[in-house]
Design an enzyme around this catalytic site. Sequence first.
Site, PDB file in Angstrom:
ATOM      1  N   HIS A  76     -20.759  38.886  -4.399  1.00 53.09           N
ATOM      2  CA  HIS A  76     -20.541  39.731  -3.228  1.00 53.09           C
ATOM      3  C   HIS A  76     -19.829  40.998  -3.666  1.00 53.09           C
ATOM      4  O   HIS A  76     -18.984  40.957  -4.557  1.00 53.09           O
ATOM      5  CB  HIS A  76     -19.679  38.996  -2.187  1.00 53.09           C
ATOM      6  CG  HIS A  76     -19.766  39.609  -0.831  1.00 53.09           C
ATOM      7  ND1 HIS A  76     -18.976  40.669  -0.456  1.00 53.09           N
ATOM      8  CD2 HIS A  76     -20.568  39.330   0.213  1.00 53.09           C
ATOM      9  CE1 HIS A  76     -19.296  41.009   0.783  1.00 53.09           C
ATOM     10  NE2 HIS A  76     -20.264  40.223   1.209  1.00 53.09           N
ATOM     11  N   ASP A  79     -24.736  33.277   2.518  1.00 58.25           N
ATOM     12  CA  ASP A  79     -26.141  32.871   2.539  1.00 58.25           C
ATOM     13  C   ASP A  79     -26.428  31.594   1.747  1.00 58.25           C
ATOM     14  O   ASP A  79     -27.536  31.078   1.796  1.00 58.25           O
ATOM     15  CB  ASP A  79     -27.020  34.011   1.976  1.00 58.25           C
ATOM     16  CG  ASP A  79     -27.013  35.223   2.882  1.00 58.25           C
ATOM     17  OD1 ASP A  79     -27.177  35.043   4.087  1.00 58.25           O
ATOM     18  OD2 ASP A  79     -26.831  36.347   2.372  1.00 58.25           O
TER      19      ASP A  79
HETATM   20  N1  CMC Z   1     -26.508  35.968 -10.262  1.00 58.82           N
HETATM   21  C1  CMC Z   1     -26.254  36.367 -11.535  1.00 58.82           C
HETATM   22  N2  CMC Z   1     -25.480  37.425 -11.862  1.00 58.82           N
HETATM   23  C2  CMC Z   1     -24.932  38.109 -10.845  1.00 58.82           C
HETATM   24  C3  CMC Z   1     -25.143  37.772  -9.502  1.00 58.82           C
HETATM   25  C4  CMC Z   1     -25.959  36.651  -9.221  1.00 58.82           C
HETATM   26  N3  CMC Z   1     -26.193  36.283  -7.964  1.00 58.82           N
HETATM   27  N4  CMC Z   1     -24.485  38.633  -8.702  1.00 58.82           N
HETATM   28  C5  CMC Z   1     -23.874  39.498  -9.518  1.00 58.82           C
HETATM   29  N5  CMC Z   1     -24.139  39.186 -10.836  1.00 58.82           N
HETATM   30  C6  CMC Z   1     -23.604  39.883 -12.014  1.00 58.82           C
HETATM   31  C7  CMC Z   1     -24.319  41.210 -12.258  1.00 58.82           C
HETATM   32  O1  CMC Z   1     -25.433  41.040 -13.113  1.00 58.82           O
HETATM   33  C8  CMC Z   1     -23.226  42.035 -12.880  1.00 58.82           C
HETATM   34  O2  CMC Z   1     -23.074  41.634 -14.226  1.00 58.82           O
HETATM   35  P1  CMC Z   1     -22.632  42.701 -15.360  1.00 58.82           P
HETATM   36  O3  CMC Z   1     -21.246  43.152 -14.967  1.00 58.82           O
HETATM   37  O4  CMC Z   1     -22.661  41.952 -16.630  1.00 58.82           O
HETATM   38  O5  CMC Z   1     -23.633  43.812 -15.303  1.00 58.82           O
HETATM   39  C9  CMC Z   1     -21.955  41.572 -12.152  1.00 58.82           C
HETATM   40  O6  CMC Z   1     -22.244  40.221 -11.739  1.00 58.82           O
HETATM   41  C10 CMC Z   1     -21.608  42.427 -10.932  1.00 58.82           C
HETATM   42  O7  CMC Z   1     -22.745  42.430 -10.056  1.00 58.82           O
HETATM   43  P2  CMC Z   1     -23.320  43.683  -9.287  1.00 58.82           P
HETATM   44  O8  CMC Z   1     -24.769  43.505  -9.080  1.00 58.82           O
HETATM   45  O9  CMC Z   1     -22.865  44.920  -9.976  1.00 58.82           O
HETATM   46  O10 CMC Z   1     -22.542  43.521  -7.927  1.00 58.82           O
HETATM   47  P3  CMC Z   1     -22.869  44.272  -6.585  1.00 58.82           P
HETATM   48  O11 CMC Z   1     -21.591  44.340  -5.854  1.00 58.82           O
HETATM   49  O12 CMC Z   1     -23.595  45.544  -6.833  1.00 58.82           O
HETATM   50  O13 CMC Z   1     -23.897  43.287  -5.838  1.00 58.82           O
HETATM   51  C11 CMC Z   1     -24.749  41.444  -4.637  1.00 58.82           C
HETATM   52  C12 CMC Z   1     -23.526  42.331  -4.931  1.00 58.82           C
HETATM   53  C13 CMC Z   1     -24.425  40.552  -3.462  1.00 58.82           C
HETATM   54  C14 CMC Z   1     -25.939  42.336  -4.259  1.00 58.82           C
HETATM   55  C15 CMC Z   1     -25.078  40.612  -5.889  1.00 58.82           C
HETATM   56  O14 CMC Z   1     -24.008  39.755  -6.185  1.00 58.82           O
HETATM   57  C16 CMC Z   1     -26.374  39.827  -5.736  1.00 58.82           C
HETATM   58  O15 CMC Z   1     -27.462  40.350  -6.034  1.00 58.82           O
HETATM   59  N6  CMC Z   1     -26.297  38.530  -5.269  1.00 58.82           N
HETATM   60  C17 CMC Z   1     -27.504  37.769  -4.979  1.00 58.82           C
HETATM   61  C18 CMC Z   1     -28.070  38.176  -3.623  1.00 58.82           C
HETATM   62  C19 CMC Z   1     -27.236  37.655  -2.474  1.00 58.82           C
HETATM   63  O16 CMC Z   1     -26.824  36.504  -2.459  1.00 58.82           O
HETATM   64  N7  CMC Z   1     -27.018  38.524  -1.488  1.00 58.82           N
HETATM   65  C20 CMC Z   1     -26.265  38.187  -0.254  1.00 58.82           C
HETATM   66  C21 CMC Z   1     -24.972  38.935  -0.194  1.00 58.82           C
HETATM   67  S1  CMC Z   1     -23.796  38.292   0.999  1.00 58.82           S
HETATM   68  C22 CMC Z   1     -24.478  38.509   2.553  1.00 58.82           C
HETATM   69  C23 CMC Z   1     -24.964  39.845   2.899  1.00 58.82           C
HETATM   70  O17 CMC Z   1     -24.378  40.877   2.594  1.00 58.82           O
HETATM   71  O18 CMC Z   1     -25.995  39.897   3.519  1.00 58.82           O
END
Ligand code: CMC
Length: 428
Positions: free
Chosen positions: A306, A363
């Site tokens: 998140h 989720d």
């Molecule tokens: N699985 C594997 N690695 C992950 C995941 C995951 N679900 N989420 C984040 N990471 C890693 C990412 O690769 C990055 O690694 P590094 O620092 O080595 O590059 C690090 O963790 C930080 O992630 P980010 O993508 O920069 O974080 P963000 O704040 O931009 O994205 C997120 C947040 C929710 C989009 C992301 O965690 C994600 O894609 N999660 C899966 C989709 C999901 O469950 N979404 C629902 C979010 S909660 C409800 C809502 O808002 O609707």
Amino acid sequence: MTDHARIELDGQTFEAPIIEGTEGERAIDVTKLRSSTGTITYDVGYGNTGSAKSEITFIDGENGVLSHRGYPIEQLVDQATFLEVAYLLIHGDLPSREALASFQENVTRHTLLREDMKRFFDAFPHDAHPMAILASATNALSTFYQDNYDPDDPDSVEKSTHRLLAKLPTVAAFSYKTSIGQPYIYPRNDLSYPDNFLHMMFAVPAEEYTVDPDIARAFERLLILHADHEQNCSASTVRMVGSSGVNMFASVAAGVDALWGPLHGGANQQVIDMLEHIRHSDADVRTFIERAKDKDDPFRLMGFGHRVYKNYDPRALLIKESAHTVIRKLLGSDPLLEIATELEEAALNEDYFIERNLYPNVDFYSGLIYRSMGLPINMFPVLFALGRLPGWIAQWREMKNDPGTRINRPRQIYTGPARRDYIQIDKR
Ligand code: CMC
């Protein structure tokens, strides 16, 4: 503590005021930075950008805290109804008995759709994603209330609020009925908000349908847990679209589209797809954990991570409890819940997830509950939207009522080609 930040730039000092929130969060106010220095701030994905001062929802992502108008989510989910929470978000305080009765009355009075709107659902392919229908129908609703949707008229704003809260469950249920070829079930105003929705979804004209109170309460808990989450992607979209001066229907329709994405509200559907995939594959949970860690593999653990929570998402904790209770009651057991539990345990003990503070989000377990209730998987993001609706409305109204609101218009750093002259087509 200092009340100004100093930015040194080309020998000049820019003094930026510090803004402090109720819970001690701080922000550097850079609204005058460009006009004073010609320089802008750069913040891809807005991870460091406060786009609004808001009195609605507080999140402390480091400590896993969520509250609405000061009330902790744990208390609201156990003690309030969804409409009470909606009122709280929209109007700022818990309603008195009379205020709640009048709000409820206003919402229920608007649950019917205009009869000619029914033809709208037939125009879509029968396998259309219900989020596309919901967004289109929300926009289409505005066409029926053109004399009554002026975003600057308080009476129209009040009516639009009631209409959206009342009609979106009907739209959602009608789109589901269309997709399975069953007749529409009209709203029943003698039922509570969650009961009415479940009735429209599952009743058929041929027989009596009684809503199971345990299912209705579990569903209502999920609505409450999704009700608002401050400046997330869809709420920011609703505010941004609304800042152009357009009506609330159009702004909320844009919010539905933003929510649809797999990184936002579409993740609940993706989690079930992922769990099903794991269940039917020959590989074990460990293999998928390794895949999620592999930067060359596009696979991500859906329902994990998140932008704001760097701790357990408090909503996920509450939903996880519900998932076990509801599934035990409705199905006895569910192999997907077992895989989810195993996946969570494995991830939380893995350095990759620990170092990045990746925990289950809202989720991760919600889809398992919807699924056990017999709700179809492509409706999951729609159910998220129904829950999030009061939050969008509250955020939109707060934006409108803020005298400081200007049209939202970010800047950019242009990195394309420098000026060059047009080349005639036969010379290219
Ligand atoms: N699985 C594997 N690695 C992950 C995941 C995951 N679900 N989420 C984040 N990471 C890693 C990412 O690769 C990055 O690694 P590094 O620092 O080595 O590059 C690090 O963790 C930080 O992630 P980010 O993508 O920069 O974080 P963000 O704040 O931009 O994205 C997120 C947040 C929710 C989009 C992301 O965690 C994600 O894609 N999660 C899966 C989709 C999901 O469950 N979404 C629902 C979010 S909660 C409800 C809502 O808002 O609707």
